[in-house]
Write an enzyme that holds these catalytic residues in place. Structure first.
Site, PDB file in Angstrom:
ATOM      1  N   ARG A  84       0.803  -1.220   0.000  1.00 50.43           N
ATOM      2  CA  ARG A  84       0.000   0.000   0.000  1.00 50.43           C
ATOM      3  C   ARG A  84       0.835   1.268   0.000  1.00 50.43           C
ATOM      4  NH1 ARG A  84      -2.971  -3.786   2.846  1.00 50.43           N
ATOM      5  NH2 ARG A  84      -5.068  -4.114   2.033  1.00 50.43           N
ATOM      6  N   GLU A 131       4.244  -8.323  12.162  1.00 54.44           N
ATOM      7  CA  GLU A 131       3.169  -8.713  13.067  1.00 54.44           C
ATOM      8  C   GLU A 131       2.552 -10.064  12.742  1.00 54.44           C
ATOM      9  OE1 GLU A 131       1.578  -5.327  10.375  1.00 54.44           O
ATOM     10  OE2 GLU A 131       3.454  -5.971  11.289  1.00 54.44           O
TER      11      GLU A 131
END
Length: 215
Positions: free
Chosen positions: A103, A140
């Site tokens: 992104r 993560e």
């Protein structure tokens, strides 16, 4: 349990005590109202964000900012505010904007155009040709690798990292290491959204600017 009756003098004392607290309450309320209002442009932009539970995996709450791209007015506002904040936070020349996959590619090129500099994509393995510089890191959702073309960042180039969201900070930290391995000078990092409760700033480069901070 019986409550003993209160005498008139005791009632007067209670009333006087409460009256001394009222000015404090009024002042506190006044201070809350006088806080500097949020930039109305940011309020307008964030109104289109959506929240998705258990995405991309169970237990994760994903804040989706992609709807802003569907509205040309909102996307222009986003770029306007972003450039203002970048100039304020990172004065001086910027030679390259480096966008993180994926992104970061959506926002990085338009910001590079506004800033009058080049754009470099930082990608996952197997996406770039030629000689590459790579960095392994923890993110993560598990382990990953970031790569950049060896000749994309010239020694001494002043580079601004751009991504959509700062979560745990692993991706930005790896990208910063990548810039340094290429001989570039890291100006700082810019993200649209920071999930502050994940403490990503502890891993991310020191100079960081975020448009929206969620605690």
């Amino acid at each position: 349990m019986l409550v003993p009756p209160i005498s008139l003098p005791e009632v007067i004392i209670i009333i006087l005590f409460i009256s001394t607290l009222l000015p404090l309450s009024r002042n506190h309320f006044k201070m809350s109202l006088e806080k500097k209002p949020e930039d109305p442009r940011l309020t307008e932009i964030s109104a289109c964000f959506t929240m998705h539970q258990d995405f991309p995996k169970k237990g994760v709450s994903f804040r989706n900012i992609l709807p802003v791209l569907r509205d040309p007015k909102l996307f222009k506002l986003l770029n306007d505010v972003s450039v203002e904040r970048i100039h304020a936070k990172f004065p001086g020349k910027i030679d390259l904007v480096a966008g993180l996959e994926a992104r970061g590619f959506l926002f990085g090129p338009s910001l590079a155009d506004r800033l009058g500099c080049g754009f470099v994509p930082i990608r996952k393995p197997g996406k770039l040709p030629g000689k590459l510089v790579s960095v392994d890191y923890e993110k993560e959702y598990g382990k990953d690798v970031l790569e950049v073309e060896e000749d994309a960042i010239k020694p001494g180039s002043r580079v601004l990292l751009v991504d959509d969201v700062l979560a745990t900070g692993g991706s930005l930290a790896a990208a910063a290491e990548l810039v340094r391995k290429c001989g570039g000078t890291l100006v700082g990092s810019f993200v649209v959204v920071e999930m502050a409760f994940l403490n990503g700033r502890k891993k991310a480069p020191d100079a960081l600017e975020a448009l929206f901070i969620y605690t």
